[in-house]
Design a protein around this motif. Structure first.
Motif, short mmCIF file in Angstrom:
data_model
loop_
_atom_site.label_atom_id
_atom_site.label_comp_id
_atom_site.label_asym_id
_atom_site.label_seq_id
_atom_site.Cartn_x
_atom_site.Cartn_y
_atom_site.Cartn_z
N ALA A 1 -5.42 -13.46 -43.85
CA ALA A 1 -5.10 -14.88 -43.72
C ALA A 1 -4.49 -15.37 -45.02
CB ALA A 1 -6.36 -15.68 -43.39
N VAL A 2 -3.49 -16.21 -44.91
CA VAL A 2 -2.78 -16.72 -46.09
C VAL A 2 -2.94 -18.23 -46.15
CG1 VAL A 2 -1.13 -14.83 -46.16
CG2 VAL A 2 -0.60 -16.85 -44.80
N GLY A 3 -2.96 -18.76 -47.36
CA GLY A 3 -3.02 -20.21 -47.54
C GLY A 3 -4.31 -20.83 -47.04
N LEU A 4 -5.44 -20.15 -47.22
CA LEU A 4 -6.71 -20.68 -46.74
C LEU A 4 -7.22 -21.80 -47.65
CD1 LEU A 4 -8.67 -17.45 -45.75
CD2 LEU A 4 -7.85 -19.22 -44.19
N THR A 5 -7.93 -22.72 -47.04
CA THR A 5 -8.63 -23.72 -47.84
C THR A 5 -9.95 -23.14 -48.33
OG1 THR A 5 -9.75 -24.63 -45.89
CG2 THR A 5 -7.61 -25.57 -46.47
N THR A 6 -10.51 -23.73 -49.35
CA THR A 6 -11.75 -23.22 -49.91
C THR A 6 -12.88 -23.23 -48.89
OG1 THR A 6 -11.06 -24.06 -52.08
CG2 THR A 6 -13.39 -23.49 -51.81
N ALA A 7 -12.89 -24.22 -48.01
CA ALA A 7 -13.96 -24.34 -47.02
C ALA A 7 -13.93 -23.21 -46.01
CB ALA A 7 -13.86 -25.70 -46.31
N ASP A 8 -12.76 -22.63 -45.78
CA ASP A 8 -12.64 -21.58 -44.76
C ASP A 8 -12.82 -20.17 -45.32
OD1 ASP A 8 -12.35 -23.20 -42.64
OD2 ASP A 8 -10.18 -23.00 -42.45
N LEU A 9 -12.94 -20.02 -46.62
CA LEU A 9 -13.13 -18.70 -47.22
C LEU A 9 -14.48 -18.13 -46.82
CD1 LEU A 9 -11.70 -19.17 -50.82
CD2 LEU A 9 -10.74 -17.76 -48.99
N GLY A 10 -14.48 -16.88 -46.38
CA GLY A 10 -15.72 -16.20 -46.06
C GLY A 10 -16.23 -16.39 -44.66
N LEU A 11 -15.49 -17.10 -43.81
CA LEU A 11 -15.94 -17.28 -42.43
C LEU A 11 -15.81 -15.95 -41.67
CD1 LEU A 11 -14.34 -20.73 -41.47
CD2 LEU A 11 -16.72 -20.25 -42.11
N PRO A 12 -16.78 -15.64 -40.81
CA PRO A 12 -16.73 -14.35 -40.08
C PRO A 12 -15.64 -14.37 -39.01
CG PRO A 12 -18.57 -15.68 -39.31
CD PRO A 12 -17.98 -16.42 -40.47
N VAL A 13 -14.94 -13.24 -38.88
CA VAL A 13 -13.90 -13.08 -37.86
C VAL A 13 -14.02 -11.68 -37.26
CG1 VAL A 13 -12.26 -14.71 -38.89
CG2 VAL A 13 -12.22 -12.29 -39.56
N GLY A 14 -13.52 -11.53 -36.06
CA GLY A 14 -13.42 -10.24 -35.41
C GLY A 14 -11.97 -9.90 -35.17
N THR A 15 -11.60 -8.64 -35.33
CA THR A 15 -10.20 -8.24 -35.20
C THR A 15 -10.05 -7.06 -34.26
OG1 THR A 15 -10.32 -6.76 -37.11
CG2 THR A 15 -9.68 -9.04 -37.53
N GLU A 16 -8.92 -7.01 -33.59
CA GLU A 16 -8.52 -5.88 -32.76
C GLU A 16 -7.08 -5.51 -33.10
OE1 GLU A 16 -8.99 -6.74 -28.66
OE2 GLU A 16 -11.19 -6.84 -28.73
N VAL A 17 -6.83 -4.24 -33.32
CA VAL A 17 -5.48 -3.76 -33.66
C VAL A 17 -5.14 -2.60 -32.74
CG1 VAL A 17 -4.06 -2.66 -35.42
CG2 VAL A 17 -5.59 -4.52 -36.06
N ARG A 18 -3.94 -2.63 -32.18
CA ARG A 18 -3.47 -1.56 -31.31
C ARG A 18 -2.02 -1.22 -31.66
NH1 ARG A 18 -4.95 0.66 -26.33
NH2 ARG A 18 -3.21 1.59 -25.17
N ILE A 19 -1.72 0.08 -31.68
CA ILE A 19 -0.36 0.55 -31.97
C ILE A 19 0.13 1.38 -30.79
CG2 ILE A 19 1.10 1.89 -33.51
CD1 ILE A 19 -2.24 0.82 -34.84
#
Length: 270
Positions: free
Chosen positions: A159-177
């Motif tokens: 993630a780019v350009g995050l605000t300080t409040a959003d740093l460290g929030l949990p996320v889940g990711t899926e990647v497929r090629i």
């Protein structure tokens, strides 16, 4: 009659020659969902620790906003890889911009031919989807060019350009090629001595010295059929078809200019 028989035989040869090309260009079925059980469930945090994922499999990982997540995959000559990523966001968050970057074995950033490489998720959005379709991987390229070459490719999601409040929030990711086999239209006259795989040069030197240690290669993943599996392409088929058509044109031209029979002989003294 002879020309008709020649045409029939030539058409039969063309059909037999084109059959492998048609079969080769047909899309291959994707792996079943059960095959994704072998896909990684964690992502790396750098190029050296990138999680290896095979094409056609879906890799998953949990992380936090602000992290750099890395995966690696192999791509061979004639393939056009497409990287898709889905980020599942927390219930409460501000507007976030996510970006996916792809690097080749020399860690050169590769441009996307098309696809949403950077997308912004509105505040409260449940997920954001990204995609990047690379240019066709070439078997060989000039030293000054930035063309995709066979070897290991790296995917970086962040993630780019995050605000300080959003740093460290949990996320889940899926990647497929997934890759599309382009075939002979992307063939070039030349090939690399070795694919751009981290540590391959160290392994080659060890092989020359008679060592059996294969741990020097930092990336062990490779295409199912091995590297340089795309040496055969429909370029060879269409070259053969062109040769048959040229021979057929020569036979037809000779038959037309020769005439249907011998010229009549004129009696002497007429």
């Amino acid at each position: 009659m002879r020309i008709t028989r020649a045409l029939s035989a030539s058409l039969l040869l063309l059909g037999l020659a084109a059959a492998p090309a048609v079969a080769d260009s047909s899309p291959t079925p994707t792996d079943s969902a059960s095959a994704d059980g072998d896909a990684p469930t964690q992502a790396g945090t750098s190029f050296r620790t990138a999680a290896e994922v095979e094409q056609g499999r879906t890799a998953t990982a949990s992380g936090s906003t602000g992290d750099y997540l890395y995966w690696s995959f192999p791509a061979d000559a004639g393939q056009r890889p497409t990287v898709k990523a889905t980020v599942k966001l927390p219930e409460t968050h501000a507007s976030q911009t996510w970006q996916i970057d792809v690097y080749d074995g020399l860690r050169r950033r590769q441009s996307c031919q098309y696809g949403a490489q950077t997308r912004t998720a509105a505040a409260g959005a449940a997920s954001v989807e990204l995609a990047c379709t690379l240019r066709t991987v070439r078997a060989w390229s000039e030293a000054w060019a930035n063309d995709p070459l066979p070897g290991t490719y790296y995917v970086r999601l962040t993630a780019v350009g995050l605000t300080t409040a959003d740093l460290g929030l949990p996320v889940g990711t899926e990647v497929r090629i997934d890759s599309k086999d382009i075939g002979g239209s992307a063939a070039v006259d030349g090939s690399l001595a070795e694919p751009l795989v981290p540590g391959i040069a160290v392994k080659s030197e060890a092989d020359d010295e008679g060592s059996k240690d294969s741990s020097a290669v930092l990336s062990a993943i490779e295409p199912e059929d091995g590297w340089s599996s795309g040496w055969w392409s429909d370029r060879w088929v269409w070259t053969a078809i062109g040769g048959v058509l040229a021979a057929l044109a020569g036979v037809g031209g000779y038959a037309l200019t020769r005439g249907s029979g011998r010229p009549s002989r004129v009696p002497p003294g007429a």
